[in-house]
Design an enzyme around this catalytic site. Structure first.
Site, PDB file in Angstrom:
ATOM      1  N   ASP A  90     -23.508  73.688  82.166  1.00  0.00           N
ATOM      2  CA  ASP A  90     -23.517  72.527  81.281  1.00  0.00           C
ATOM      3  C   ASP A  90     -22.958  71.262  81.914  1.00  0.00           C
ATOM      4  O   ASP A  90     -22.991  70.204  81.286  1.00  0.00           O
ATOM      5  CB  ASP A  90     -22.718  72.832  80.007  1.00  0.00           C
ATOM      6  CG  ASP A  90     -21.216  72.920  80.266  1.00  0.00           C
ATOM      7  OD1 ASP A  90     -20.815  73.637  81.214  1.00  0.00           O
ATOM      8  OD2 ASP A  90     -20.447  72.261  79.551  1.00  0.00           O
ATOM      9  N   ASP A 132     -22.805  79.844  83.467  1.00  0.00           N
ATOM     10  CA  ASP A 132     -21.483  79.368  83.114  1.00  0.00           C
ATOM     11  C   ASP A 132     -21.167  79.936  81.722  1.00  0.00           C
ATOM     12  O   ASP A 132     -22.073  80.390  81.010  1.00  0.00           O
ATOM     13  CB  ASP A 132     -21.495  77.838  83.118  1.00  0.00           C
ATOM     14  CG  ASP A 132     -20.231  77.242  82.535  1.00  0.00           C
ATOM     15  OD1 ASP A 132     -19.133  77.595  83.010  1.00  0.00           O
ATOM     16  OD2 ASP A 132     -20.340  76.433  81.595  1.00  0.00           O
ATOM     17  N   ASP A 155     -18.121  78.656  79.134  1.00  0.00           N
ATOM     18  CA  ASP A 155     -17.721  77.633  78.153  1.00  0.00           C
ATOM     19  C   ASP A 155     -18.672  76.441  78.204  1.00  0.00           C
ATOM     20  O   ASP A 155     -18.872  75.832  79.257  1.00  0.00           O
ATOM     21  CB  ASP A 155     -16.300  77.155  78.443  1.00  0.00           C
ATOM     22  CG  ASP A 155     -15.283  78.279  78.398  1.00  0.00           C
ATOM     23  OD1 ASP A 155     -14.738  78.546  77.317  1.00  0.00           O
ATOM     24  OD2 ASP A 155     -15.067  78.908  79.454  1.00  0.00           O
TER      25      ASP A 155
END
Length: 241
Positions: A180, A18, A20
């Site tokens: 995240d 991922d 961001d």
């Protein structure tokens, strides 16, 4: 030469990240763009806590959440127009305050040296993804990047991750997804890759409630999980001859 990496007892040829909240902290720049849009609409600014809680589902959902949080919700063509304006604000300077998390470049470089393929699978628009990776010096460490508008679907739909893996020619069973939040975990499970979460970032659910194979506090912890190096190795200076 086959990669020496292994995870959960199986060989690993690729790691998909991922963006961001995993490789970069972009909340301040996303918040700036959102607040410029809200100011144009005569609305209050978002707090950084609000911005962080809105990240992860793509630009349209971020704008939808921002509008709902500051007044009358938006949908349909109005939301499409607002999203277009938000993206324009963001892409005008997407890295003014964005930073790379600790150990990220070193970890990506170590994975490449080990022979692994590296990709990015993010709900951020494709153009912004390429720009951010380039400006922050990560583009040369990544073999492919698939933004949220690269395919007809996006995370947590398995098609986004599977499409990303096709770009680098690696089967899901020989890959690990690192993210995240709950969408990254869900897409990994549905696509059939390994699932790892970083403990920083923008998760909206408690990490203990998210089903993953492992959690790491820094990205270089991934090297130890894959059997490639001690977690702190990338930060140690080379010994003097």
């Amino acid at each position: 030469m086959p990669s020496p990496a292994r995870f959960a007892g199986r060989p690993v040829d690729a790691v998909v990240f991922d963006l961001d909240g995993t490789l970069i902290d972009s909340a301040e720049d996303l918040g700036r763009a959102a607040n410029r849009l809200l100011a144009e609409e005569g609305r209050r600014a978002l707090s950084m806590a609000e911005v962080r809680s809105f990240i992860g589902d793509g630009a349209r959902v971020l704008v939808e959440r921002a509008m709902a949080a500051t007044g009358t919700a938006a949908g349909g063509e109005a939301l499409t127009d607002l999203t277009t304006r938000f993206i324009a604000h963001y892409e005008s300077d997407p890295t003014a305050a964005t930073t790379v998390y600790p150990s990220v470049p070193e970890t990506l470089a170590a994975l490449r040296r080990a022979g692994l393929r590296i990709a990015v699978c993010t709900n951020k628009p494709q153009t912004a993804t390429g720009s951010v990776l380039g400006v922050l010096g990560l583009a040369d460490l990544v073999d492919a990047a698939a933004g949220g508008d690269r395919f007809p679907v996006r995370k947590p739909d398995a098609g986004h991750l599977l499409g990303t893996l096709e770009l680098i020619g690696v089967a899901a069973g020989r890959a690990v997804m690192v993210g995240d939040n709950e969408h990254d975990a869900a897409v990994a499970r549905s696509a059939g890759t390994g699932a790892v979460l970083v403990t920083y970032g923008y998760a909206r659910r408690p990490l203990a409630e998210i089903d993953v194979d492992a959690r790491i506090d820094r990205l270089d912890g991934l090297l130890e999980l894959l059997g490639l190096a001690a977690a702190s190795a990338v930060d140690k200076p080379a010994p003097r001859p």
